[in-house]
Design a protein around this motif. Sequence first.
Motif, PDB file in Angstrom:
ATOM      1  N   PHE A 168      15.290  12.612 -23.257  1.00 52.70           N
ATOM      2  CA  PHE A 168      15.799  13.986 -23.258  1.00 52.70           C
ATOM      3  C   PHE A 168      14.854  14.950 -23.968  1.00 52.70           C
ATOM      4  N   ASP A 169      14.523  14.646 -25.207  1.00 49.92           N
ATOM      5  CA  ASP A 169      13.673  15.551 -25.984  1.00 49.92           C
ATOM      6  C   ASP A 169      12.265  15.643 -25.409  1.00 49.92           C
ATOM      7  N   ARG A 170      11.894  14.669 -24.583  1.00 48.84           N
ATOM      8  CA  ARG A 170      10.522  14.581 -24.088  1.00 48.84           C
ATOM      9  C   ARG A 170      10.368  15.182 -22.693  1.00 48.84           C
ATOM     10  N   ASN A 171      11.491  15.557 -22.089  1.00 51.29           N
ATOM     11  CA  ASN A 171      11.428  16.188 -20.767  1.00 51.29           C
ATOM     12  C   ASN A 171      10.666  15.346 -19.751  1.00 51.29           C
ATOM     13  N   LEU A 172      10.913  14.048 -19.786  1.00 53.12           N
ATOM     14  CA  LEU A 172      10.254  13.184 -18.812  1.00 53.12           C
ATOM     15  C   LEU A 172      10.935  13.281 -17.453  1.00 53.12           C
ATOM     16  N   VAL A 173      10.139  13.254 -16.422  1.00 47.33           N
ATOM     17  CA  VAL A 173      10.645  13.114 -15.064  1.00 47.33           C
ATOM     18  C   VAL A 173      10.512  11.642 -14.696  1.00 47.33           C
ATOM     19  N   ILE A 174      11.597  11.066 -14.251  1.00 42.16           N
ATOM     20  CA  ILE A 174      11.591   9.651 -13.879  1.00 42.16           C
ATOM     21  C   ILE A 174      11.791   9.592 -12.372  1.00 42.16           C
ATOM     22  N   ARG A 175      10.783   9.117 -11.680  1.00 39.87           N
ATOM     23  CA  ARG A 175      10.926   9.073 -10.243  1.00 39.87           C
ATOM     24  C   ARG A 175      10.312   7.790  -9.692  1.00 39.87           C
ATOM     25  N   GLY A 176      10.491   7.593  -8.420  1.00 42.88           N
ATOM     26  CA  GLY A 176       9.952   6.407  -7.779  1.00 42.88           C
ATOM     27  C   GLY A 176      11.042   5.722  -6.999  1.00 42.88           C
ATOM     28  N   GLY A 177      11.065   4.414  -7.120  1.00 42.44           N
ATOM     29  CA  GLY A 177      11.995   3.653  -6.323  1.00 42.44           C
ATOM     30  C   GLY A 177      11.265   3.024  -5.158  1.00 42.44           C
ATOM     31  N   VAL A 178      12.075   2.523  -4.244  1.00 41.85           N
ATOM     32  CA  VAL A 178      11.541   1.796  -3.100  1.00 41.85           C
ATOM     33  C   VAL A 178      10.769   2.769  -2.199  1.00 41.85           C
ATOM     34  N   ALA A 179       9.592   2.385  -1.789  1.00 41.84           N
ATOM     35  CA  ALA A 179       8.744   3.296  -1.008  1.00 41.84           C
ATOM     36  C   ALA A 179       9.289   3.465   0.408  1.00 41.84           C
ATOM     37  N   PRO A 180       9.446   4.699   0.868  1.00 42.10           N
ATOM     38  CA  PRO A 180       9.810   4.929   2.277  1.00 42.10           C
ATOM     39  C   PRO A 180       8.580   4.659   3.152  1.00 42.10           C
ATOM     40  N   ALA A 181       8.233   3.383   3.243  1.00 41.21           N
ATOM     41  CA  ALA A 181       6.929   2.983   3.790  1.00 41.21           C
ATOM     42  C   ALA A 181       6.686   3.548   5.187  1.00 41.21           C
ATOM     43  N   ARG A 182       7.711   3.508   6.033  1.00 46.36           N
ATOM     44  CA  ARG A 182       7.526   3.935   7.422  1.00 46.36           C
ATOM     45  C   ARG A 182       6.981   5.349   7.523  1.00 46.36           C
ATOM     46  N   VAL A 183       7.379   6.193   6.555  1.00 43.93           N
ATOM     47  CA  VAL A 183       6.924   7.589   6.550  1.00 43.93           C
ATOM     48  C   VAL A 183       5.438   7.681   6.224  1.00 43.93           C
ATOM     49  N   TYR A 184       4.972   6.782   5.369  1.00 44.58           N
ATOM     50  CA  TYR A 184       3.595   6.868   4.887  1.00 44.58           C
ATOM     51  C   TYR A 184       2.594   6.125   5.778  1.00 44.58           C
ATOM     52  N   LEU A 194       0.820  -1.204   0.000  1.00 42.44           N
ATOM     53  CA  LEU A 194       0.000   0.000   0.000  1.00 42.44           C
ATOM     54  C   LEU A 194       0.868   1.274   0.000  1.00 42.44           C
ATOM     55  N   PRO A 195       1.880   1.377   0.872  1.00 43.91           N
ATOM     56  CA  PRO A 195       2.782   2.536   0.771  1.00 43.91           C
ATOM     57  C   PRO A 195       3.485   2.619  -0.583  1.00 43.91           C
ATOM     58  N   THR A 196       3.694   1.476  -1.223  1.00 46.17           N
ATOM     59  CA  THR A 196       4.322   1.502  -2.550  1.00 46.17           C
ATOM     60  C   THR A 196       3.390   2.176  -3.554  1.00 46.17           C
TER      61      THR A 196
END
Lengths: 343, 343
Positions: free
Chosen positions: B280-296, B154-156
Amino acid sequence: MRAVLFSTAGEVSVEQVADPRLRDASDAIVAIGAAAVCGSDLWYYRGVEPLEPGSRMGHEFVGVVEAVGADVTSVRPGDAVVAPFTFSDGTCDACRRGYPTSCSSGGMWGGAADPGGAQAEAIRVPFADATLVRLPGAADAATLRACLPLADVLPTGWHAMADCGPGAAVAIVGDGPVAASAVMAAKLRGVERILVLGHHEHRLALAAKLGAETVLGAGSPEEDAQSVRDAFGDLATTVVECVGTQRSVDAALACVQDGGRLVYVGLPAEGAGISLLDTFDRNLVIRGGVAPARVYIPALLDEITAGKLDPSVLFDSAVTLDEAPIAYEQMHQRQVMKALMTP
Amino acid sequence: MRAVLFSTAGEVSVEQVADPRLRDASDAIVAIGAAAVCGSDLWYYRGVEPLEPGSRMGHEFVGVVEAVGADVTSVRPGDAVVAPFTFSDGTCDACRRGYPTSCSSGGMWGGAADPGGAQAEAIRVPFADATLVRLPGAADAATLRACLPLADVLPTGWHAMADCGPGAAVAIVGDGPVAASAVMAAKLRGVERILVLGHHEHRLALAAKLGAETVLGAGSPEEDAQSVRDAFGDLATTVVECVGTQRSVDAALACVQDGGRLVYVGLPAEGAGISLLDTFDRNLVIRGGVAPARVYIPALLDEITAGKLDPSVLFDSAVTLDEAPIAYEQMHQRQVMKALMTP
């Protein structure tokens, strides 16, 4: 008119070509006042990227409007203007979302196709209202020199810093014009901790003059990371990757703290990339890409006009259009950081 | 006590192992009330990732505190608790920045090392104050079932949606438990346009029940992109990649609009990656990764307690610890989406 044409790797020439003419009602013709050579022009010159022989060169220019089509309302003949490195219609979905570089009807100056390159005496500007930005005052040499970086390199640095503020600790990998622009953008945004990792003493001297700490002789990614730790007491919150090679991307990855941002604004080399398994556990945000320069130009122009920003320092050489082959060779040899060219 | 151990690809077994004991003053011992099998557990079971034979399995659990060390103040014996899939000290730089998954003293449950796996009768919890979150009320079966997804999945999903709001148009590539969690998170965040692209009719039925549009039979990246256009009238502002394979990453890249976000929360396969020249030409933001579950977890727990969220729907199978081999095989065969296991 004369224009710079690509011949083959290691060779550009100045040739007579047809004068540009108004084609569409939204066009303008601009007499080039000054053009610049971009690091990405050198990719062709170095043979790293292929380019059709006879292609026009250059995508950074400022100048004076010579003629406008019937539909153009925002500029008129005699106006001093700057153009971003891409033209765009200003009306498509991408333009309205703030990404004129993704315009469905847009394109980039230079190359084999219409509408020509910026390293020339004049150029046709499609969608003049959406593309051009009027410069205040006369098109004197000092204004043109200060405003020419608005075409590409300065908005690129600004794009890199788009979400940085005073609390950021920014490491910049590379010491060329984009890196220097990123330093200027970081200062404008109030970033207090800026470290430039580079290889060229005179370029780092400029970065230092602009307000950055500098490290000469960046080595392995691990050494780069240690340099950042030495400067900041920790890894960087944001790393700006200005080079585009895998080596530089790897250095940037090593220099950023978990949860931080890797911003890539150097045109990536073929094959340079990110393994997601490397960034997954670290929660890195990877952002950047081609700067939507047209969006940033008005605010940056205001900073220049207000005297808060002088990007003319990016030019360490000024030549005539006829001397273009010399300028390319000097930039290729890294004797010159960025050349300004006047017809 | 009994615990699930990894034998070899395609085989787990339930074995007698030593009972966990308090080791440090910040430890707690938790009697497992329910544990789950994660998609990433299957990577070992399928032989995609190597794992030492005899390693403990499982990193998702809820339970009841049995004993605490002298320094533990936030929980006491008898408390119902949930743990995120990693333990963390709560005091290092990464923890203070909100990335407990990057904790310098932390780690993940399971594997060959201390402190053991969650698919067992009990477990030692290091840094109990920083790691555990107390559940309100008694540890009845319904509460445990509803709160077990707080450990990871769920935090993921929440992590994937961390910067989405009502205006977003979110495409989700994959139809497993992470995808379903992303749908729940998107609904909580007010996202109105959610499309799940998957391959399994019954999983898509769950996504639809949770409030998403669905597309069965995702094909080539181009077909996926067309499905998104058909649903939204445009590409997605955010694409959530829940699978982790290169095929899935490529589909996600095709489905996102220029300037949009590619969020990767599926554990990436070795070699899955992004070519920066493509983005590059598309200006995509790539984010995510392992969820800091404890925070959520605390905020998500509040939503469950308030009756606004029922992640228990993620479990379509409940088995005993002794039936772990069956649960693994059923999940491997995709007969079961996510199994809950009680000692």
